[in-house]
Design a protein around this motif. Structure first.
Motif, PDB file in Angstrom:
ATOM      1  N   GLN A  39       0.820  -1.216   0.000  1.00  0.00           N
ATOM      2  CA  GLN A  39       0.000   0.000   0.000  1.00  0.00           C
ATOM      3  C   GLN A  39       0.852   1.265   0.000  1.00  0.00           C
ATOM      4  O   GLN A  39       0.484   2.269  -0.581  1.00  0.00           O
ATOM      5  N   ALA A  40       1.966   1.200   0.728  1.00  0.00           N
ATOM      6  CA  ALA A  40       2.836   2.376   0.844  1.00  0.00           C
ATOM      7  C   ALA A  40       4.232   1.885   1.145  1.00  0.00           C
ATOM      8  O   ALA A  40       4.412   0.864   1.811  1.00  0.00           O
ATOM      9  N   ILE A  41       5.216   2.620   0.626  1.00  0.00           N
ATOM     10  CA  ILE A  41       6.582   2.202   0.851  1.00  0.00           C
ATOM     11  C   ILE A  41       7.481   3.423   0.828  1.00  0.00           C
ATOM     12  O   ILE A  41       7.387   4.264  -0.060  1.00  0.00           O
ATOM     13  N   GLU A  42       8.267   3.562   1.869  1.00  0.00           N
ATOM     14  CA  GLU A  42       9.236   4.639   1.972  1.00  0.00           C
ATOM     15  C   GLU A  42      10.514   4.001   2.496  1.00  0.00           C
ATOM     16  O   GLU A  42      10.603   3.647   3.674  1.00  0.00           O
ATOM     17  N   PRO A  43      11.493   3.754   1.597  1.00  0.00           N
ATOM     18  CA  PRO A  43      12.663   2.943   1.954  1.00  0.00           C
ATOM     19  C   PRO A  43      13.283   3.324   3.299  1.00  0.00           C
ATOM     20  O   PRO A  43      13.479   4.503   3.587  1.00  0.00           O
ATOM     21  N   HIS A  44      13.563   2.283   4.080  1.00  0.00           N
ATOM     22  CA  HIS A  44      14.224   2.388   5.386  1.00  0.00           C
ATOM     23  C   HIS A  44      13.346   3.054   6.442  1.00  0.00           C
ATOM     24  O   HIS A  44      13.806   3.304   7.550  1.00  0.00           O
ATOM     25  N   LYS A  45      12.082   3.359   6.087  1.00  0.00           N
ATOM     26  CA  LYS A  45      11.207   4.055   7.044  1.00  0.00           C
ATOM     27  C   LYS A  45       9.861   3.381   7.235  1.00  0.00           C
ATOM     28  O   LYS A  45       9.491   3.054   8.356  1.00  0.00           O
ATOM     29  N   ILE A  46       9.108   3.226   6.144  1.00  0.00           N
ATOM     30  CA  ILE A  46       7.719   2.756   6.275  1.00  0.00           C
ATOM     31  C   ILE A  46       7.399   1.720   5.197  1.00  0.00           C
ATOM     32  O   ILE A  46       7.731   1.908   4.023  1.00  0.00           O
ATOM     33  N   LEU A  47       6.736   0.649   5.631  1.00  0.00           N
ATOM     34  CA  LEU A  47       6.228  -0.353   4.700  1.00  0.00           C
ATOM     35  C   LEU A  47       4.825  -0.722   5.168  1.00  0.00           C
ATOM     36  O   LEU A  47       4.629  -1.085   6.326  1.00  0.00           O
ATOM     37  N   VAL A  48       3.844  -0.592   4.266  1.00  0.00           N
ATOM     38  CA  VAL A  48       2.448  -0.908   4.596  1.00  0.00           C
ATOM     39  C   VAL A  48       1.915  -1.881   3.554  1.00  0.00           C
ATOM     40  O   VAL A  48       2.077  -1.644   2.354  1.00  0.00           O
ATOM     41  N   TYR A  49       1.318  -2.987   4.028  1.00  0.00           N
ATOM     42  CA  TYR A  49       0.669  -3.888   3.071  1.00  0.00           C
ATOM     43  C   TYR A  49      -0.610  -4.466   3.656  1.00  0.00           C
ATOM     44  O   TYR A  49      -0.749  -4.592   4.874  1.00  0.00           O
ATOM     45  N   SER A  50      -1.526  -4.770   2.746  1.00  0.00           N
ATOM     46  CA  SER A  50      -2.754  -5.445   3.173  1.00  0.00           C
ATOM     47  C   SER A  50      -2.397  -6.886   3.515  1.00  0.00           C
ATOM     48  O   SER A  50      -1.432  -7.448   2.981  1.00  0.00           O
ATOM     49  N   TRP A  51      -3.177  -7.461   4.429  1.00  0.00           N
ATOM     50  CA  TRP A  51      -2.942  -8.827   4.913  1.00  0.00           C
ATOM     51  C   TRP A  51      -4.316  -9.477   4.977  1.00  0.00           C
ATOM     52  O   TRP A  51      -5.064  -9.267   5.921  1.00  0.00           O
ATOM     53  N   ASP A  52      -4.675 -10.196   3.909  1.00  0.00           N
ATOM     54  CA  ASP A  52      -6.022 -10.752   3.804  1.00  0.00           C
ATOM     55  C   ASP A  52      -5.979 -12.274   3.784  1.00  0.00           C
ATOM     56  O   ASP A  52      -5.263 -12.864   2.967  1.00  0.00           O
ATOM     57  N   THR A  53      -6.728 -12.868   4.697  1.00  0.00           N
ATOM     58  CA  THR A  53      -6.932 -14.305   4.636  1.00  0.00           C
ATOM     59  C   THR A  53      -8.397 -14.513   4.290  1.00  0.00           C
ATOM     60  O   THR A  53      -9.109 -13.565   3.974  1.00  0.00           O
ATOM     61  N   LYS A  54      -8.851 -15.742   4.351  1.00  0.00           N
ATOM     62  CA  LYS A  54     -10.215 -16.047   3.933  1.00  0.00           C
ATOM     63  C   LYS A  54     -11.231 -15.074   4.543  1.00  0.00           C
ATOM     64  O   LYS A  54     -12.077 -14.548   3.844  1.00  0.00           O
ATOM     65  N   ASP A  55     -11.135 -14.861   5.859  1.00  0.00           N
ATOM     66  CA  ASP A  55     -12.133 -14.037   6.536  1.00  0.00           C
ATOM     67  C   ASP A  55     -11.604 -12.712   7.045  1.00  0.00           C
ATOM     68  O   ASP A  55     -12.373 -11.854   7.446  1.00  0.00           O
ATOM     69  N   LEU A  56     -10.298 -12.574   7.084  1.00  0.00           N
ATOM     70  CA  LEU A  56      -9.709 -11.398   7.729  1.00  0.00           C
ATOM     71  C   LEU A  56      -9.186 -10.415   6.689  1.00  0.00           C
ATOM     72  O   LEU A  56      -8.427 -10.787   5.805  1.00  0.00           O
TER      73      LEU A  56
END
Length: 136
Positions: free
Chosen positions: A65-82
Motif C-alpha cells: 500500500q505504501a513504501i518509503e525505503p528504510h522508514k515505512i512499509l504498509v501492506y494489506s494482509w487478507d486471509t479467507k475471513d480477515l
C-alpha cells in the motif's frame, strides 16, 4: 449497522534493536530473508505489487500500500475471513532502530485471529532478530 460494528482492533508491537534501519529494511523487503523469519513469499518492494505469504496452514494475500525505503512499509494482509493492514515503521535511535509493527483491522468478532496475531508476531520478530544477527 450501528457504530460498534465499525470499530476494529489492532495488534501493536514495538521493539528496539541494535541495527540500523537499512539492515532491518533488507529483512522486511528481500524475499529470501522474509522467508527465513515470516513465510514463503513473492514480495517486491513496489507500491501496488500483489504478493502471497504461504505457510503450512494456508496463505495470506497481500498488496503493498505504501513504501518509503528504510522508514515505512504498509501492506494489506487478507486471509479467507480477515481483511487487515500491516504497517512497519522504522525510527532511528541512538543505539539502533525502533521497530513498530501494527496489524489493524480485526473485527470484534474475530478474537481467534486477534489472539493468533498477538501470539504470532512476537515470534516472527524474534525470528527476524536472528536473521539480522547473521546479516553482514
Amino acid at each position: 449497522m450501528n457504530e460498534m460494528s465499525t470499530e476494529t482492533l489492532s495488534v501493536v508491537l514495538e521493539r528496539e534493536v541494535s541495527y540500523p534501519p537499512e539492515k532491518i529494511w533488507r529483512a522486511l523487503t528481500q524475499p529470501h530473508l522474509i522467508e527465513e523469519w515470516l513465510m514463503t513469499n513473492d514480495f517486491k518492494p513496489e507500491k501496488g505489487h500483489r504478493f502471497n505469504l504461504r505457510a503450512d496452514w494456508g496463505a495470506v494475500d497481500c498488496e503493498v500500500q505504501a513504501i518509503e525505503p528504510h522508514k515505512i512499509l504498509v501492506y494489506s494482509w487478507d486471509t479467507k475471513d480477515l481483511k487487515s493492514t500491516v504497517t512497519w515503521t522504522l525510527t532511528p535511535t541512538d543505539s539502533g532502530t525502533q521497530i513498530r509493527m501494527e496489524q489493524s483491522g480485526f473485527r470484534p468478532d474475530q478474537q481467534p485471529y486477534f489472539r493468533g496475531a498477538h501470539a504470532g508476531w512476537p515470534r516472527f520478530l524474534d525470528a527476524m532478530e536472528r536473521v539480522l544477527e547473521r546479516l553482514d
